[in-house]
Design a protein around this motif. Structure first.
Motif, short mmCIF file in Angstrom:
data_model
loop_
_atom_site.label_atom_id
_atom_site.label_comp_id
_atom_site.label_asym_id
_atom_site.label_seq_id
_atom_site.Cartn_x
_atom_site.Cartn_y
_atom_site.Cartn_z
N VAL A 70 0.52 -1.12 0.01
CA VAL A 70 0.08 0.02 0.03
C VAL A 70 0.96 1.19 -0.02
O VAL A 70 1.77 1.29 0.73
CB VAL A 70 -0.77 0.02 1.35
CG1 VAL A 70 -1.92 1.31 1.00
CG2 VAL A 70 -1.87 -1.32 1.35
N HIS A 71 0.55 2.29 -0.60
CA HIS A 71 1.24 3.54 -0.95
C HIS A 71 1.11 4.14 0.36
O HIS A 71 -0.06 4.28 1.00
CB HIS A 71 0.82 4.27 -2.12
CG HIS A 71 1.96 5.37 -2.44
ND1 HIS A 71 1.98 6.67 -1.78
CD2 HIS A 71 2.72 5.60 -3.28
CE1 HIS A 71 2.94 7.21 -2.07
NE2 HIS A 71 3.44 6.77 -3.07
N LYS A 72 2.27 5.06 1.05
CA LYS A 72 2.05 5.44 2.12
C LYS A 72 0.76 6.41 2.37
O LYS A 72 0.26 6.68 3.09
CB LYS A 72 3.63 6.10 2.46
CG LYS A 72 3.47 6.76 3.90
CD LYS A 72 4.82 7.42 4.18
CE LYS A 72 5.06 7.99 5.54
NZ LYS A 72 6.39 8.65 5.61
N SER A 73 0.71 7.27 1.19
CA SER A 73 -0.45 8.06 1.22
C SER A 73 -1.88 7.87 1.13
O SER A 73 -2.67 8.37 1.38
CB SER A 73 -0.19 9.05 0.14
OG SER A 73 -0.47 8.49 -1.41
N GLU A 74 -1.91 6.26 1.03
CA GLU A 74 -3.28 5.65 1.07
C GLU A 74 -3.36 4.72 2.19
O GLU A 74 -4.57 4.55 2.50
CB GLU A 74 -3.16 4.71 -0.36
CG GLU A 74 -3.37 5.56 -1.45
CD GLU A 74 -3.62 4.55 -2.65
OE1 GLU A 74 -4.68 4.85 -3.29
OE2 GLU A 74 -2.88 3.44 -2.63
N ILE A 75 -2.55 4.81 3.31
CA ILE A 75 -2.65 4.01 4.36
C ILE A 75 -3.90 4.72 5.25
O ILE A 75 -4.57 3.66 5.88
CB ILE A 75 -1.39 3.99 5.29
CG1 ILE A 75 -0.51 3.12 4.66
CG2 ILE A 75 -1.74 3.43 6.48
CD1 ILE A 75 0.99 2.93 5.47
N ASN A 76 -4.06 5.69 5.38
CA ASN A 76 -5.10 6.29 6.23
C ASN A 76 -6.62 6.03 5.69
O ASN A 76 -7.53 6.23 6.02
CB ASN A 76 -5.00 7.83 6.57
CG ASN A 76 -3.83 7.78 7.55
OD1 ASN A 76 -3.64 7.04 8.40
ND2 ASN A 76 -3.14 9.05 7.43
N ASN A 77 -6.62 5.80 4.14
CA ASN A 77 -7.68 5.92 3.46
C ASN A 77 -8.17 4.26 3.25
O ASN A 77 -9.58 4.27 3.11
CB ASN A 77 -7.58 6.32 2.11
CG ASN A 77 -7.30 7.91 1.91
OD1 ASN A 77 -7.84 8.66 2.83
ND2 ASN A 77 -6.36 8.30 1.01
N ILE A 78 -7.34 3.30 3.33
CA ILE A 78 -7.88 2.09 3.21
C ILE A 78 -8.83 1.58 4.11
O ILE A 78 -9.56 0.42 3.82
CB ILE A 78 -6.67 1.15 3.21
CG1 ILE A 78 -5.82 1.13 4.41
CG2 ILE A 78 -5.67 1.51 1.92
CD1 ILE A 78 -4.71 -0.08 4.27
N PHE A 79 -9.07 2.17 5.31
CA PHE A 79 -9.98 1.71 6.09
C PHE A 79 -11.17 2.53 6.08
O PHE A 79 -12.35 2.34 7.10
CB PHE A 79 -9.40 1.98 7.72
CG PHE A 79 -8.52 1.03 7.94
CD1 PHE A 79 -8.72 -0.39 8.42
CD2 PHE A 79 -7.17 1.50 7.92
CE1 PHE A 79 -7.63 -1.37 8.69
CE2 PHE A 79 -6.01 0.66 8.27
CZ PHE A 79 -6.16 -0.68 8.65
N LYS A 80 -11.42 3.45 5.23
CA LYS A 80 -12.80 3.97 4.65
C LYS A 80 -13.47 3.19 4.21
O LYS A 80 -13.44 2.33 3.42
CB LYS A 80 -12.48 5.39 3.99
CG LYS A 80 -11.59 6.34 4.85
CD LYS A 80 -11.41 7.60 3.97
CE LYS A 80 -10.70 8.79 4.78
NZ LYS A 80 -10.29 9.79 3.66
#
Length: 348
Positions: free
Chosen positions: A278-288
């Protein structure tokens, strides 16, 4: 803001009492017309003093009422920055204090309502978007079967396509029901005493077939004596979603490792894969909810599993941490803060 001046009132009352006392003393000598005149003047001054006192009180009450009305109008106009006087020991200060408490309660309820309204709107938008695609595909396949003169093989192909969309819709509805129950707090976690090995076995049994299809080896490292207190069903559901996610985004023939690490006051469960990362910038988004990265659009999924996993773990007092490197793999670490790590002779 004071209702009226206490000092001024005390002065008025003192003067009135003093004048009446003097007048009464003069009145004892009824034959002296001069003294009677003085008494009458004293009574008149006393009445004027009392009248002024009550007029002052009335004016103060009217002013207080006007200010209260202006303040309430500001509140009703959503101007919540009104200032309160709660430092003085006056009636006005006590009223301000109660008003402040009331407004705080109302504002809190309003915020809850707005959050719930926003959540429902978001949920309906997501639901509409997710349901629309499979329904459109089913309608299209069905129309083709009705309108076209297809042979048996072609018909079977379209029926299989429809079956895939129906399964997708069924899986989506099941996920939405779980999300709805979690968010509306209809699910109550039933805590019990279980071995960590039990919850992992339950989760892995649900992911076994998918892993076997891709020839993925799943290694489990877990001390069999580790016990904890948690909800077996929902915890296994959360871990299953994480393991299925690791299988989904891993290459065929790769490895997945599930490692249980007991710490001082809690336990950590690592799910380590050799997937796409997972790209670092997307880690916070994957749980949405319903989030899908552009890099995995071609992979089957709806973006519900990780969201459900996070919600379940959060309700059990834990959280999920992700470390990932694009093209190398990811590690999903589940932390249970209130999960007790105990030996096999544990007694609750």
């Amino acid at each position: 803001m004071k209702l009226f001046s206490k000092k001024l009132l005390y002065i008025y009352i003192s003067i009135s009492a003093f004048m009446l006392l003097i007048g009464y003393c003069f009145m004892l000598d009824k034959e002296n017309e001069y003294l009677m005149l003085v008494f009458a003047i004293n009574v008149f001054i006393s009445l004027i003093t009392v009248l002024i006192t009550f007029m002052s009180i009335k004016i103060s009450i009217v002013k207080l009422s006007d200010k209260r009305c202006d303040f309430l109008e500001e509140v009703m106009d959503k101007k919540m920055d009104a200032k309160f006087n709660i430092t003085e020991d006056t009636i006005s200060s006590r009223e301000d204090n109660k008003l402040k408490e009331l407004i705080s309660i109302l504002q809190s309820e309003k915020n809850k309502y707005e959050e719930e309204k926003s959540r429902i709107q978001s949920f309906i938008t997501d639901l509409s978007h997710q349901v629309k695609t499979p329904l459109t595909n089913i309608s299209m396949y069905n129309s083709t079967l009705i309108e076209k003169n297809l042979d048996a093989n072609q018909s079977r192909e379209f029926l299989l396509l429809m079956d895939g969309q129906i399964n997708k819709l069924k899986w989506l509805i099941d996920g939405l029901i779980k999300i709805s129950r979690l968010e509306s707090e209809l699910i109550s976690l039933s805590e019990g005493e279980y071995f960590i090995e039990e919850v992992l076995a339950l989760a892995l049994s649900g992911a076994f077939s998918e892993g076997e299809k891709k020839n993925i080896c799943i290694e489990v490292v877990c001390d069999r004596t580790i016990k904890g207190i948690f909800d077996l069903k929902w915890t296994s559901e959360a871990l299953l979603n994480l393991i299925e996610n690791a299988i989904k985004y891993s290459n065929k023939g790769s490895n997945i490792k599930v490692k249980v690490i007991p710490l001082d006051m809690f336990v950590r469960i690592d799910i380590i894969d050799e997937g796409i990362g997972v790209h670092k910038s997307e880690i916070n988004n994957i749980f949405k909810r319903f989030y899908r990265s552009d890099d995995v659009k071609e992979v089957k999924g709806l973006g519900v599993g990780l969201y459900l996993a996070r919600e379940i773990i959060y309700k059990e007092g834990g959280y999920i941490k992700v470390s990932s490197q694009k093209g190398v793999g990811s590690t999903f670490s589940v932390f249970f803060f209130f999960l007790l790590v105990l030996s096999s002779n544990f007694k609750r």
